[in-house]
Scaffold this active site. Sequence first.
Site, PDB file in Angstrom:
ATOM      1  N   GLN A 130      10.866  26.816 -20.087  1.00 24.73           N
ATOM      2  CA  GLN A 130       9.404  26.683 -20.097  1.00 24.73           C
ATOM      3  C   GLN A 130       8.857  27.337 -18.829  1.00 24.73           C
ATOM      4  O   GLN A 130       9.285  28.440 -18.478  1.00 24.73           O
ATOM      5  CB  GLN A 130       8.994  25.209 -20.207  1.00 24.73           C
ATOM      6  CG  GLN A 130       8.521  24.807 -21.585  1.00 24.73           C
ATOM      7  CD  GLN A 130       7.196  25.439 -22.004  1.00 24.73           C
ATOM      8  OE1 GLN A 130       6.539  26.159 -21.265  1.00 24.73           O
ATOM      9  NE2 GLN A 130       6.792  25.179 -23.235  1.00 24.73           N
ATOM     10  N   GLU A 196      -1.734  12.986 -32.476  1.00 22.46           N
ATOM     11  CA  GLU A 196      -0.343  13.018 -32.014  1.00 22.46           C
ATOM     12  C   GLU A 196       0.543  12.331 -33.054  1.00 22.46           C
ATOM     13  O   GLU A 196       0.220  11.233 -33.514  1.00 22.46           O
ATOM     14  CB  GLU A 196      -0.217  12.325 -30.654  1.00 22.46           C
ATOM     15  CG  GLU A 196       1.189  12.121 -30.142  1.00 22.46           C
ATOM     16  CD  GLU A 196       1.983  13.419 -30.040  1.00 22.46           C
ATOM     17  OE1 GLU A 196       3.022  13.521 -30.724  1.00 22.46           O
ATOM     18  OE2 GLU A 196       1.553  14.317 -29.289  1.00 22.46           O
ATOM     19  N   THR A 264      -0.704  21.247 -29.227  1.00 21.04           N
ATOM     20  CA  THR A 264       0.608  20.913 -29.762  1.00 21.04           C
ATOM     21  C   THR A 264       1.606  21.962 -29.269  1.00 21.04           C
ATOM     22  O   THR A 264       1.220  23.006 -28.745  1.00 21.04           O
ATOM     23  CB  THR A 264       0.578  20.926 -31.298  1.00 21.04           C
ATOM     24  OG1 THR A 264       0.147  22.232 -31.734  1.00 21.04           O
ATOM     25  CG2 THR A 264      -0.375  19.878 -31.852  1.00 21.04           C
ATOM     26  N   CYS A 410      -4.500  21.052  -7.057  1.00 19.27           N
ATOM     27  CA  CYS A 410      -5.801  21.378  -6.473  1.00 19.27           C
ATOM     28  C   CYS A 410      -6.007  22.884  -6.591  1.00 19.27           C
ATOM     29  O   CYS A 410      -5.313  23.656  -5.941  1.00 19.27           O
ATOM     30  CB  CYS A 410      -5.809  20.936  -5.010  1.00 19.27           C
ATOM     31  SG  CYS A 410      -7.335  21.240  -4.138  1.00 19.27           S
TER      32      CYS A 410
END
EC number: 4.2.1.49
Length: 555
Positions: A130, A196, A264, A410
């Site tokens: 990822q 979900e 999703t 931030c």
Amino acid sequence: MDKRHDPSRRIIAPHGTQLSCKSWLTEAPMRMLMNNLHPDVAERPEDLVVYGGIGRAARDWDCYDKIIEVLQRLEDDETLLVQSGKPVGVFRTHADAPRVLIANSNLVPHWANWEHFNELDKLGLAMYGQMTAGSWIYIGTQGIVQGTYETFVSVAKQHFEGISKGKWILTGGLGGMGGAQTLAGTMAGFSVLACEVDETRIDFRLRTRYVDKKATSLDEALAMIEEANQAGKPVSVGLLANAADVFAELVKRGVTPDVVTDQTSAHDPLNGYLPQGWTMAEAAAMRKTDEAGVVKAAKASMAVQVQAMLDLQTAGAATLDYGNNIRQMAFEMGVENAFDFPGFVPAYIRPLFCEGIGPFRWVALSGDPEDIYKTDAKVKELIPDNPHLHNWLDMARERIAFQGLPARICWVGLKDRARLALAFNEMVKKGELSAPVVIGRDHLDSGSVASPNRETESMLDGSDAVSDWPLLNALLNTASGATWVSLHHGGGVGMGFSQHSGVVIVCDGTDAAAKRVGRVLWNDPATGVMRHADAGYEIAKNCAKEQGLDLPMQE
């Protein structure tokens, strides 16, 4: 036996100042790897899955154990190489070189697809990293909350004259990334209905205060939204239902949300998206016997959902893709106008990228929340004239539950990142913080990603698919002295659709760290300004001039 599955494992990163490694430069990546697998952080820690379908922190448990072992013996003039979650070599470098270099999920372009990757994955030869899963800087759902908040604030400004009160967002997905939408939406003043299919995810978001209420029927969820809007107080609702079913049903009923999006795990049709009419158990069983059938069914459901999103857009909803590649999947299933609604980056975020503004994040290695609160105060002190940023920090402290080691996200840019980091390093040096902090970011940043269906969609000069930029970013961060640097493929939008790089640096209070921090946290966002200036964006060109960047072709 699956070497990636071990339900007996419960990984908690050490807290405090006692070292397990030879220095903070190696202790930091060890703690952050462990933090990625903390039970309050990772989606399926027993499988090494952190978030985003099958985004893992290490290839298997043997590899995880060996990485920890090597980090504990690694010297400060050595560098560990990690190939798709597997520690493959230790080499002598120098004290200012990265302690870890990571490459995850990278494939030669002709073979860069899910089918080939899944074969390699089955053979134990690859790992899907990822973005921040395999680069050891995931901080839980907070990591995407502010970016989502900034997007929804921009949606309100562009479509509703800045007024979000009494308006609601329809979306799907409450996983590691999607779970941010409900909290970010209510922070921005919207009510949110999030579909979900996994009830445990809804319950987790309720426990961590990212979701306010749970519903088990569409009627119940709509009643909750209506009641909140009548009262003028936003609410977030997790609806236990398939997004494709709900989106299509709303079209049928003629009910039009104010905003429509989706998060999703559509980027991974095999592992990330449940087809309509299927139970989770049925999908898990089918993945073992008929992968092609699962993919086809999932993409067919995505086509239904995207068609509903298009219909809701026609009915007046502000509709946007939130970077999970669902439009591409629907397009491949015959929805020819799937790209008629925009991605969130070109529609709402790109002006920020042009100034190098993006998801700057830091983590207190001490485990002490007070260290984060002290750094929050330092940010306000150093950036006194940004009420929007101050408001974000106040809301974050009040409403965001820490997951694992305390952390803060931030969004700041080129002119602020290095000076904030140097201030944090000075706080460590003076003992104002109880232990060092690490500073990193998402790979979703201005100069670190090539992703034509997300971060680099609709670039001004047509350079959407040029992936030299994240490679240059990773090389420069390595040369600048980052503590660990990663180069990944397929994050966010899936195999074949993105390349991206990550960077993390330790502020341990030393003068040597100050020099490294000053270089890395100037150069890293500066590559984003460079990339956008090169593409012709005037905001980026002006920022480059104001900040004195040396861009030869911009003279």
